[in-house]
Structures are given as structure tokens and as C-alpha cells.
Design an enzyme around this catalytic site. Structure first.
Site, mmCIF file in Angstrom:
data_model
loop_
_atom_site.group_PDB
_atom_site.id
_atom_site.type_symbol
_atom_site.label_atom_id
_atom_site.label_comp_id
_atom_site.label_asym_id
_atom_site.label_seq_id
_atom_site.Cartn_x
_atom_site.Cartn_y
_atom_site.Cartn_z
ATOM 1 N N LYS A 111 47.339 30.663 55.460
ATOM 2 C CA LYS A 111 45.937 30.401 56.965
ATOM 3 C C LYS A 111 45.540 28.701 57.254
ATOM 4 O O LYS A 111 45.176 29.176 58.167
ATOM 5 C CB LYS A 111 45.067 31.223 56.024
ATOM 6 C CG LYS A 111 44.786 32.270 55.815
ATOM 7 C CD LYS A 111 44.031 32.872 55.365
ATOM 8 C CE LYS A 111 43.816 34.773 55.261
ATOM 9 N NZ LYS A 111 43.286 35.447 53.529
ATOM 10 N N LYS A 190 56.041 40.719 60.513
ATOM 11 C CA LYS A 190 55.126 42.141 60.205
ATOM 12 C C LYS A 190 54.164 42.254 60.372
ATOM 13 O O LYS A 190 52.957 41.209 61.569
ATOM 14 C CB LYS A 190 54.919 41.166 58.698
ATOM 15 C CG LYS A 190 53.620 42.086 57.824
ATOM 16 C CD LYS A 190 52.768 40.768 56.662
ATOM 17 C CE LYS A 190 51.048 40.726 57.478
ATOM 18 N NZ LYS A 190 50.688 39.821 56.209
ATOM 19 N N LYS A 193 47.255 41.417 62.431
ATOM 20 C CA LYS A 193 45.686 40.434 63.053
ATOM 21 C C LYS A 193 45.973 39.609 63.556
ATOM 22 O O LYS A 193 46.019 39.300 64.666
ATOM 23 C CB LYS A 193 44.436 41.127 62.541
ATOM 24 C CG LYS A 193 43.454 40.715 63.976
ATOM 25 C CD LYS A 193 41.780 41.713 63.190
ATOM 26 C CE LYS A 193 41.979 40.620 61.498
ATOM 27 N NZ LYS A 193 41.337 38.733 62.010
HETATM 28 P P1 TYM Z 1 44.591 43.824 53.615
HETATM 29 O O1 TYM Z 1 42.488 44.064 54.285
HETATM 30 O O2 TYM Z 1 44.534 42.730 55.201
HETATM 31 O O3 TYM Z 1 45.479 44.738 53.929
HETATM 32 C C1 TYM Z 1 45.483 45.975 53.670
HETATM 33 C C2 TYM Z 1 46.476 47.177 52.965
HETATM 34 O O4 TYM Z 1 47.083 46.948 53.936
HETATM 35 C C3 TYM Z 1 48.572 46.606 53.779
HETATM 36 N N1 TYM Z 1 49.345 45.911 55.082
HETATM 37 C C4 TYM Z 1 50.297 45.734 55.422
HETATM 38 N N2 TYM Z 1 51.277 46.924 54.534
HETATM 39 C C5 TYM Z 1 52.585 46.699 55.488
HETATM 40 N N3 TYM Z 1 52.900 46.441 56.351
HETATM 41 C C6 TYM Z 1 52.200 45.640 56.902
HETATM 42 N N4 TYM Z 1 52.510 45.029 58.282
HETATM 43 C C7 TYM Z 1 50.848 45.512 56.772
HETATM 44 N N5 TYM Z 1 50.017 44.715 56.936
HETATM 45 C C8 TYM Z 1 49.129 44.963 56.051
HETATM 46 C C9 TYM Z 1 48.310 45.054 52.587
HETATM 47 O O5 TYM Z 1 48.763 44.622 52.397
HETATM 48 C C10 TYM Z 1 47.189 45.585 51.936
HETATM 49 O O6 TYM Z 1 47.536 46.295 51.339
HETATM 50 N N6 TYM Z 1 43.207 41.501 49.833
HETATM 51 C C11 TYM Z 1 43.798 42.674 50.465
HETATM 52 C C12 TYM Z 1 42.564 43.219 50.189
HETATM 53 C C13 TYM Z 1 41.933 43.200 48.727
HETATM 54 C C14 TYM Z 1 42.418 43.845 48.154
HETATM 55 C C15 TYM Z 1 42.182 44.391 46.731
HETATM 56 C C16 TYM Z 1 43.855 44.608 47.239
HETATM 57 C C17 TYM Z 1 40.832 42.840 48.364
HETATM 58 N N7 TYM Z 1 40.081 43.580 47.330
HETATM 59 C C18 TYM Z 1 42.176 45.055 44.683
HETATM 60 C C19 TYM Z 1 43.905 45.854 46.720
HETATM 61 C C20 TYM Z 1 43.438 45.202 45.008
HETATM 62 C C21 TYM Z 1 43.480 42.503 51.501
HETATM 63 O O7 TYM Z 1 43.519 41.209 52.520
HETATM 64 O O8 TYM Z 1 44.446 43.600 52.008
#
Ligand code: TYM
Length: 321
Positions: A111, A190, A193
Site C-alpha cells: 500500500k 491476483k 480492486k
Molecule cells: P479482503 O476484504 O481484502 O478480502 C476478503 C477475502 O477475499 C480473499 N481474496 C482472494 N482470494 C483469492 N484470490 C483473490 N484474487 C482474492 N482477492 C481477495 C482474501 O484473501 C480474503 O480472504 N484483512 C481481510 C479482512 C479481515 C479478516 C479479518 C479476514 C479483517 N479481519 C479476520 C479474516 C479474519 C481482507 O482484507 O480481506
């Protein structure tokens, strides 16, 4: 059954990387386990300073997750910010988290590299995530591969805590399904967004079809055989098609005489068909915003009970109670 927990940020519109990487695996665990899924709107706040937009996107994620099959009768589904106990745990965990551990986090470094302002929330993001997980005594956390390091940080923090204060916190494990660990986006990187390469779960009309047509492929000419195993279009097709359908498209790749335009159209048709029932449910939910709000309120009440118990034990252990 196990205690399962996962979260998704409400920073943007959900895409099929979220769906296949996290939502589908999470949803398939609902039967026979004790699931806690939530909308990480505190996390979204690190990147989303517009209040109306944050509120709207949080609601949209709730609708979309329910439309995709989240069952609020069995799963505890809630908004992160409705259980403020998580903030107190975040602070307590912060006091035993080395700064160096956070400085090494790829997601934070990426980031910064993309020019985002380094606010403290962005830096402390993994500590809040650890608190999310540890507050609910989670055993398994289904996530995509990009969250692997955050889960390692969580485990590290939990182990430090237990070493210092006694066996209080459950040390969780990431659950990363190899075949969906990294869903590729339009450009083969990957799907994310921040790379502007996403396909929304509920995309509509011409713009979404145009996205499919823009998926990057190699330049093998129309008449020549093509390799399905290195093709983004085929990789996405595999996620949604039956084994028979996959074998059939594979044959057409290998036989030649099929242009990529054809494969893209097949993928687009498959996508439209795959998400059609969820799209229908979503339309119905959008007409009942109060029902969605009730689900979230009920989820928050159930989540808070567990949260308060854990927090009480933690306060006692560290000498705050
Ligand atoms: P976030 O919102 O970025 O993404 C949500 C989930 O989607 C998965 N993901 C993907 N998996 C495979 N290929 C992709 N291209 C792809 N893009 C997104 C992410 O790995 C994620 O599992 N930090 C987390 C949110 C969070 C969280 C938590 C998760 C906050 N607290 C506690 C688990 C436990 C996040 O940014 O996800």
C-alpha cells in the site's frame, strides 16, 4: 464442529476473487460448524474516508453475502463495528506486538509502494485483524493466500500473549484452499480492486461483458492449438463449470480452430448462469433492507456475548479487571 471465522472488507464491490477465494469456502463450512462471518468496516475505514460510501458499501456487502448463501440462522453474521469490544482487545494486543513485525507485512508495504498515505490504522491493520480472530476463539480462518501473512502475525501475537499471561487465547490456523488461493484478474495478476482488474460478482449489462472480452490471453492464432493450463480464461472457467464442461472446452483449446473470443464468450455465459440464482436472491433482499439490518443486529448480539467473555478473561489476565 469447529469455530470458524472470516471477514471481508467493505472497501469496494465484491468480486469473484472474494467469492471463490473466501466466500464459497466459508459458505461450504456452514453445515456442522460454528461459523462467525463479518463485514470488516473498521478495516475499510483505513481507505474509505467518505461516510455515506462506507455505510452504503457495508450494507451492500451484507446483501451480497446473504444472496450468495450465508445462512443467518446458523452462522453469526455481523458488522465488525457493532462489537466495539474488538477495539479494547486491539489495544491490549498492540502492547505486545513488536513494531518490526508490522513493518514486515507485505500488504502494508504494498500500500505504501502504491502511494497510499501511511496512516496509523493502515499500519495497525494486522493487530485489529488478530483481535477479530482471537476475540471469538477461532480455530480455523478460511482466507485467500494474500491473508496468509496476517494469519501468521495473528498466531505470533496469540503465542506471545499466552507465553506472558497463561493459556488464554486460542491459536488459530489459516485455511487456504490451494486451487482457489489466488484467483487471477483480467490481466492475470491476483484479482484485486487496487489493480483495477476485477470482475464483480453482480456485474451487469454491457460493461461486464466487455470486461470478459478484455481478459488478457497469449497471441496464439485462431487456427492453432492452445494451452488451457496457462490461460486466464480457462482458469476462471474451471471455477464455475462441471468437469464435463471443462473437458469439452479443454478439447476445443487443444484442437485449435477456436479463437479466444469464443472461450471468453463461453466463460461469460457460464458466469451469467452460475450467479443467476444469487442475483435473483439479491434483488429480493434489496427490497427488504430492514430484514438485512435485523440479521446484522441479531448477529451482533450473538457475537457480543462471546466477545465479552473473551475480553473479560483477557482483562483479568493482564491486570486490567
Ligand atoms: P479482503 O476484504 O481484502 O478480502 C476478503 C477475502 O477475499 C480473499 N481474496 C482472494 N482470494 C483469492 N484470490 C483473490 N484474487 C482474492 N482477492 C481477495 C482474501 O484473501 C480474503 O480472504 N484483512 C481481510 C479482512 C479481515 C479478516 C479479518 C479476514 C479483517 N479481519 C479476520 C479474516 C479474519 C481482507 O482484507 O480481506
Amino acid at each position: 464442529g469447529k469455530r470458524i471465522l472470516s471477514g471481508v472488507q467493505s472497501s469496494g464491490t465484491l468480486h469473484i476473487g472474494n467469492y471463490f477465494g473466501m466466500m464459497r469456502p466459508s459458505l461450504s463450512l456452514q453445515e456442522g460448524n460454528d461459523c462467525y462471518y463479518f463485514i470488516a468496516n473498521y478495516h475499510a475505514l483505513t481507505q474509505l474516508p467518505d461516510p455515506a460510501l462506507l455505510r452504503q458499501r457495508t450494507f451492500d456487502v451484507a446483501v451480497d453475502f446473504l444472496a450468495c448463501g450465508l445462512n443467518p440462522d446458523t452462522t453469526v453474521f455481523f458488522r465488525q463495528s457493532d462489537v466495539t469490544e474488538v477495539q479494547e482487545l486491539t489495544w491490549i494486543l498492540s502492547c505486545l506486538t513488536p513494531v518490526g513485525l508490522l513493518e514486515r507485512c507485505h500488504s502494508y508495504k504494498d500500500k505504501l509502494a502504491r502511494g497510499m498515505e501511511a496512516n496509523h490504522g493502515l499500519f495497525a491493520y494486522p493487530v485489529l485483524m488478530a483481535a477479530d480472530i482471537l476475540l471469538y476463539n477461532s480455530q480455523l480462518v478460511p482466507v485467500g493466500k494474500d491473508q496468509k501473512q496476517h494469519l501468521e502475525v495473528t498466531r505470533d501475537i496469540a503465542i506471545r500473549f499466552n507465553n506472558r499471561y497463561g493459556d488464554i487465547l486460542t491459536v488459530p490456523e489459516a485455511m487456504i484452499q490451494e486451487d482457489v488461493a489466488v484467483i487471477p484478474g483480467l490481466d492475470g495478476q491476483k484479482m484485486s480492486k487496487s489493480y483495477d482488474n476485477t470482475i464483480e460478482i453482480f456485474g451487469e449489462g454491457k460493461p461486464i461483458r466487455q470486461k470478459f472480452m478484455k481478459i488478457i490471453t497469449d497471441s496464439t492464432p485462431m487456427e492453432e492449438p492452445k494451452n488451457p493450463d496457462t490461460c486466464n480464461v480457462f482458469a476462471l472457467y474451471k471455477l464455475m463449470a462441471t468437469p464435463e464442461e471443462q473437458a469439452e472446452l479443454r478439447q476445443r483449446y487443444l484442437a485449435g480452430n477456436m479463437g479466444y473470443g469464443h472461450a471468453k464468450q463461453a466463460l461469460f455465459d457460464k458466469y451469467s448462469e452460475f450467479f443467476a440464482p444469487m442475483r435473483e436472491r439479491r434483488k429480493q433482499l434489496l427490497e427488504k433492507p430492514q430484514l438485512v439490518e435485523d440479521v446484522l443486529q441479531d448477529g451482533a448480539a450473538r457475537a457480543r456475548k462471546v466477545a465479552q467473555q473473551t475480553l473479560q478473561r483477557v482483562r483479568q489476565a493482564v491486570g486490567l479487571a
